[in-house]
Design an enzyme around this catalytic site. Structure first.
Site, PDB file in Angstrom:
ATOM      1  CE1 TYR A  29      -3.833   2.331   0.714  1.00 40.98           C
ATOM      2  CE2 TYR A  29      -2.454   3.221   2.462  1.00 40.98           C
ATOM      3  CZ  TYR A  29      -3.576   3.308   1.663  1.00 40.98           C
ATOM      4  OH  TYR A  29      -4.430   4.371   1.794  1.00 40.98           O
ATOM      5  NE  ARG A  41      -0.072   2.501  14.543  1.00 38.94           N
ATOM      6  CZ  ARG A  41       1.111   2.027  14.912  1.00 38.94           C
ATOM      7  NH1 ARG A  41       1.887   2.765  15.699  1.00 38.94           N
ATOM      8  NH2 ARG A  41       1.516   0.840  14.504  1.00 38.94           N
TER       9      ARG A  41
END
Length: 308
Positions: free
Chosen positions: A133, A207
């Protein structure tokens, strides 16, 4: 009324772009995959030639979390690579001057120091769990760079959003990213009266998650101020939290009071991915929504769409 072609208009990002208040000032073309197959170069170019958009926003792609990326690396590289090339090259060939391409923080090297600044791309190996990706996204970014280099009249710019969540997200853990998967898991734990919820790894990986309508806001700012927009710009919060924190915050919003257990055999990806947002701030943009508000609104959407 100016015309904007939006690829991926049915996805989470696309639907939030269409729902933004600035969308009312534009004629938005958002063909579905059945109306326009973005993997067919000839169809894409013919569509752009026939509709003559003033701006293209490229938000389409094959997306998913760690499980999906690891299970289907061929698709994540090939499909995204083909779609990116077809949209960008067709727009340029048909005389579109302004294009906003959406990248991903997966484009950054796995070992890059945090916060991640835009000049770090292509300085080291990528994270193996989503390398395909990332490679496709890097190709699209570079293609935009090269077009700008060859064509002084082109303004093909790339925004690099951090991890996203929000309305129109995917909540199935097999296909979703971390935060919507957490919402689904914790909600199910509450409904099923489970005493524990499992977290992959030790939960200390960090994150950065931004509310998807905030990205939509950044996209519209880019469309209306594309001349001043840098060629490559991180779009994020500039702050992050541990995975454990996200689980705890979702549990507070949902009202689940059980315990979390950690499966240390599971993959967790990069230890940290935090965007340096100084370039976006210098351009004049900051994300307006808090994490708690974003989770509350997303959980409301989840309950209305999937439960109610």
């Amino acid at each position: 009324m100016p015309r904007l072609l939006l690829t991926g208009g049915q996805g989470m990002v696309g639907q939030n772009i269409r729902a933004h208040h600035q969308a009312k000032s534009w004629e938005i073309l958002a063909p579905t995959s059945t109306e326009l197959d973005l993997t067919d170069e000839h169809l894409v170019r013919a569509y752009i030639k026939a509709n003559k958009p003033d701006v293209v926003v490229h938000a389409a792609g094959r997306v998913g979390g760690i499980q999906a990326n690891m299970a289907h690396p061929v698709d994540f590289l090939d499909v995204n690579n083909v779609i990116g090339r077809n949209v960008i090259m067709s727009a340029w060939a048909e005389g579109v001057r302004d294009l906003i391409n959406l990248g991903s923080t997966c484009m950054y090297p796995a070992a890059a120091p945090n916060p991640l600044s835009e000049d770090m791309i292509l300085t080291g190996p990528l994270e193996p769990t989503n390398e395909g990706y990332a490679l496709a996204k890097i190709m699209a970014m570079r293609l935009c760079n090269y077009i700008n280099r060859e064509d002084a009249g082109a303004r093909f710019k790339t925004l690099i959003p951090c991890n996203l969540f929000g309305p129109h997200d995917k909540f199935d853990p097999k296909h979703s990213h971390l935060l919507p998967a957490i919402i689904h898991k914790v909600h199910q734990a509450k409904i099923d009266k489970q005493s524990t919820v499992e977290i992959w790894g030790d939960g200390t990986a960090q994150r950065e998650f931004m509310y998807a309508p905030d990205l939509a806001d950044a996209v519209w700012c880019a469309v209306t101020d594309i001349e001043a927009l840098p060629e490559l710009t991180n779009i994020g919060l500039g702050q992050d939290h541990t995975i454990n924190h996200y689980y705890a915050e979702v549990a507070r919003v949902i009202g689940w009071t059980g315990d979390f257990v950690h499966d240390l055999t599971r993959p967790v990806g990069m230890k940290q991915k935090l965007c340096d947002t100084s370039r976006a701030q210098e351009w004049g943009w900051r994300a307006p929504t808090s994490l708690r508000t974003g989770i509350e609104e997303t959980y409301k959407f989840y309950c209305e769409r999937y439960i109610g």
